[in-house]
Write a protein that holds these residues in place. Structure first.
Motif, PDB file in Angstrom:
ATOM      1  N   PRO A 108       0.798  -1.237   0.000  1.00 14.85           N
ATOM      2  CA  PRO A 108       0.000   0.000   0.000  1.00 14.85           C
ATOM      3  C   PRO A 108       0.827   1.282   0.000  1.00 14.85           C
ATOM      4  O   PRO A 108       0.303   2.339  -0.341  1.00 14.85           O
ATOM      5  CB  PRO A 108      -0.821  -0.102   1.284  1.00 14.85           C
ATOM      6  N   VAL A 109       2.121   1.209   0.364  1.00 13.82           N
ATOM      7  CA  VAL A 109       2.892   2.452   0.498  1.00 13.82           C
ATOM      8  C   VAL A 109       3.112   3.135  -0.855  1.00 13.82           C
ATOM      9  O   VAL A 109       2.816   4.329  -0.988  1.00 13.82           O
ATOM     10  CB  VAL A 109       4.220   2.185   1.237  1.00 13.82           C
ATOM     11  N   HIS A 148       1.278   2.850  -3.431  1.00 10.31           N
ATOM     12  CA  HIS A 148      -0.039   3.307  -3.880  1.00 10.31           C
ATOM     13  C   HIS A 148      -0.355   4.685  -3.307  1.00 10.31           C
ATOM     14  O   HIS A 148      -0.824   5.568  -4.016  1.00 10.31           O
ATOM     15  CB  HIS A 148      -1.123   2.317  -3.450  1.00 10.31           C
ATOM     16  N   ALA A 149      -0.091   4.849  -2.020  1.00  5.18           N
ATOM     17  CA  ALA A 149      -0.372   6.137  -1.384  1.00  5.18           C
ATOM     18  C   ALA A 149       0.501   7.229  -1.981  1.00  5.18           C
ATOM     19  O   ALA A 149       0.032   8.345  -2.233  1.00  5.18           O
ATOM     20  CB  ALA A 149      -0.145   6.034   0.111  1.00  5.18           C
ATOM     21  N   LEU A 161      -0.958   8.200  -5.325  1.00  7.24           N
ATOM     22  CA  LEU A 161      -2.178   9.008  -5.145  1.00  7.24           C
ATOM     23  C   LEU A 161      -1.816  10.466  -4.902  1.00  7.24           C
ATOM     24  O   LEU A 161      -2.382  11.384  -5.508  1.00  7.24           O
ATOM     25  CB  LEU A 161      -2.966   8.496  -3.948  1.00  7.24           C
ATOM     26  N   THR A 162      -0.861  10.685  -4.007  1.00  9.51           N
ATOM     27  CA  THR A 162      -0.415  12.046  -3.733  1.00  9.51           C
ATOM     28  C   THR A 162       0.168  12.672  -4.983  1.00  9.51           C
ATOM     29  O   THR A 162      -0.108  13.834  -5.304  1.00  9.51           O
ATOM     30  CB  THR A 162       0.642  12.024  -2.627  1.00  9.51           C
ATOM     31  N   ASP A 192      -7.558   1.920  -5.911  1.00 11.03           N
ATOM     32  CA  ASP A 192      -7.579   3.309  -5.405  1.00 11.03           C
ATOM     33  C   ASP A 192      -6.945   4.246  -6.412  1.00 11.03           C
ATOM     34  O   ASP A 192      -7.497   5.285  -6.768  1.00 11.03           O
ATOM     35  CB  ASP A 192      -6.761   3.435  -4.130  1.00 11.03           C
ATOM     36  N   VAL A 250      -4.437   1.444   2.122  1.00  9.44           N
ATOM     37  CA  VAL A 250      -3.983   2.670   1.454  1.00  9.44           C
ATOM     38  C   VAL A 250      -4.403   3.902   2.259  1.00  9.44           C
ATOM     39  O   VAL A 250      -3.629   4.852   2.438  1.00  9.44           O
ATOM     40  CB  VAL A 250      -4.522   2.733   0.013  1.00  9.44           C
ATOM     41  N   VAL A 261      -2.124   4.297   5.194  1.00 15.72           N
ATOM     42  CA  VAL A 261      -0.840   4.918   4.857  1.00 15.72           C
ATOM     43  C   VAL A 261      -1.021   6.414   4.665  1.00 15.72           C
ATOM     44  O   VAL A 261      -0.247   7.229   5.181  1.00 15.72           O
ATOM     45  CB  VAL A 261      -0.247   4.282   3.580  1.00 15.72           C
ATOM     46  N   LEU A 262      -2.082   6.801   3.924  1.00 13.07           N
ATOM     47  CA  LEU A 262      -2.266   8.213   3.573  1.00 13.07           C
ATOM     48  C   LEU A 262      -2.559   9.072   4.793  1.00 13.07           C
ATOM     49  O   LEU A 262      -2.024  10.162   4.931  1.00 13.07           O
ATOM     50  CB  LEU A 262      -3.432   8.355   2.602  1.00 13.07           C
ATOM     51  N   ARG A 307       1.710   7.988   6.987  1.00 12.39           N
ATOM     52  CA  ARG A 307       2.407   9.040   6.244  1.00 12.39           C
ATOM     53  C   ARG A 307       1.523  10.285   6.158  1.00 12.39           C
ATOM     54  O   ARG A 307       1.400  10.901   5.090  1.00 12.39           O
ATOM     55  CB  ARG A 307       2.783   8.552   4.844  1.00 12.39           C
ATOM     56  N   THR A 346       0.415  13.674   3.141  1.00  8.95           N
ATOM     57  CA  THR A 346      -0.886  14.141   2.696  1.00  8.95           C
ATOM     58  C   THR A 346      -1.079  15.601   3.067  1.00  8.95           C
ATOM     59  O   THR A 346      -1.625  16.386   2.289  1.00  8.95           O
ATOM     60  CB  THR A 346      -1.971  13.270   3.316  1.00  8.95           C
TER      61      THR A 346
END
Lengths: 121, 98, 233
Positions: A60-61, A63-64, A67-68, B54, C53, C56-57, C61, C65
């Protein structure tokens, strides 16, 4: 290993394609498209590395991070396009006033049309 | 099964690279932008296949959607400016002809 | 640009790409060390949400964000500082007007759903904010000059809401002794939801305002009444 390299390699090809387009093409819109494709290549590489084979949960890291990154890329694009439209307006005004100093009456219609379209400040 | 999957992956990626090349190489701004939007949507498909739903959602909505809308607005302005320059050119030539 | 130069750049970029491909090949064939995924999935029950996810966001982390929202805000301030917004489009014809009347509420509803579902399934603040933003884009295309956004002052509050709520909650947690953006386990879910709601509104407003492309215009003409729901787009 092979599918991961396939997808990662596609990301690098996208990056190279975008980089080439960004360097070679003159108009800002084409530069921006190249720039965005470059970014997409990097994101694609991240996603390909995060994918750990079918059936396993992906990492997931990255992916995040992607997204950012997408949001930041779009905000940079929006700012660049806004700057570009102001530059165009400034150019149009400059050429309009240059035409006026020549005193050529026929151009004034075009000048008026330009001024209507790009309101000056 | 795995051969079939590999063929599927190859088709996905070839189309992706083809769309990107077409977007980069087309000189007409509106056409380039529409190809870029198609590229973004296809990219989100590929990411959905790589089990990243996502990111696929975000790319389809933000990258292709909002980014594409912004670029289309700019492309329309650019196309109009070209039409404008052409119009100026015709005015000039008609003046010269007189 | 002349042909030879673009060919030369093409060759150089291809060489660079080959180098990168080789590096990726080496990296992928090497034995993978410990991955962050293991740690991230292990700590998931502590994070307040069950979707990795989102965890994490908004949790592991959260700084990322927060700074990303700040970048979005900075870009919008840049756009606003360039001058007033260009005039909008003329009022849409009946087909687009009816479509906008259907799509905009649906987009807002779907945005709310994505925001809520982000806690345990794909979705979250970014996707929801993007939907709100695209609702604004559609309104602008249909002839609403401010893309459904409220007055200038309210817009300013909306676009700083994301960063503002994020920082306020962080500082509050720090004052209570948890550390900046370190959530207590009991309230983590609701704090994350609160931050995400503010971030969604801010992202949606910022994207729509970026599409408008300049400092907000004055009061909307009375001929285009603003439905109350549009305030969120």
């Amino acid at each position: 290993m092979s599918p991961a390299f396939l997808y990662g390699g596609a990301g690098i090809l996208l990056f190279a394609l975008g980089l080439w387009s960004f360097l070679v093409h003159e108009p800002l819109l084409r530069k921006l498209i190249g720039f965005n494709i470059m970014g997409s290549g990097v994101f694609h590489l991240f996603i390909a590395i995060a994918h750990r084979g079918d059936g396993l949960p992906p990492d997931p890291v990255p992916h995040a991070l992607v997204l950012t990154g997408i949001v930041v890329a779009v905000s940079a694009t929006a700012l660049a396009l806004a700057l570009n439209s102001r530059l165009e307006a400034a150019d149009a005004n400059a050429s309009a006033s240059a035409h006026q100093t020549h005193g050529r009456g026929a151009d004034e219609h075009a000048d008026d049309a330009k001024r209507r379209r790009w309101p000056t400040r | 099964m795995s051969i079939l999957l590999l063929a599927f992956d190859a088709i996905l990626l070839t189309t992706l690279l083809g769309l990107a090349t077409a977007a980069v190489l087309s000189p007409e701004p509106r056409r380039a932008t529409m190809l870029f939007i198609a590229f973004g949507l296809w990219l989100s498909l590929v990411w959905a296949r790589l089990s990243a739903p996502d990111v696929a959602l975000a790319e389809a909505a933000i990258g292709a959607g909002i980014g594409g809308a912004l670029m289309l607005a700019a492309a329309r302005r650019a196309a109009r400016r070209h039409a404008d320059i052409d119009a100026d050119a015709t005015i000039d030539t008609s003046e010269d002809a007189r | 640009m002349n042909r030879d130069l673009s060919l030369l750049i093409g060759i150089l970029v291809s060489l660079f790409a080959v180098l990168l491909l080789w590096i990726v090949y080496i990296t992928l064939s090497a034995e993978t060390g410990p991955r962050l995924a293991t740690l991230a999935l292990e700590q998931l029950p502590e994070s307040g949400v069950s979707h990795p996810v989102t965890a994490v966001l908004l949790n592991y982390r959260a700084y990322d964000t927060l700074l990303e929202l700040a970048v979005l805000l900075a870009a919008l301030l840049g756009i606003w500082s360039l001058g007033p917004a260009p005039a909008g489009f003329q009022l849409a014809g009946p087909a687009l007007a009816v479509m906008a009347r259907w799509i905009v509420p649906l987009a807002i509803l779907t945005g709310g759903y994505l925001l809520w579902v982000g806690g345990h399934a794909p979705g979250g603040a970014f996707q929801a904010g993007a939907l709100l933003g695209s609702a604004g884009v559609i309104l602008r295309l249909a002839g609403h000059p401010r893309a459904g956004l409220p007055s200038e002052e309210a817009q300013r509050w909306l676009v700083v809401a994301g960063v503002g709520v994020f920082v306020l909650i962080g500082l509050l947690l720090a004052a209570l002794g948890y550390g900046f953006l370190t959530y207590p386990k009991a309230g983590a879910k609701w704090l994350i939801l609160l931050i995400e709601t503010a971030a969604t509104l801010a992202i949606g407003a910022t994207l729509a305002a970026a599409y408008v492309g300049g400092r907000p215009l004055g009061a909307a003409p009375p001929s285009t009444p603003t439905p109350t729901e549009d305030a969120r787009a």
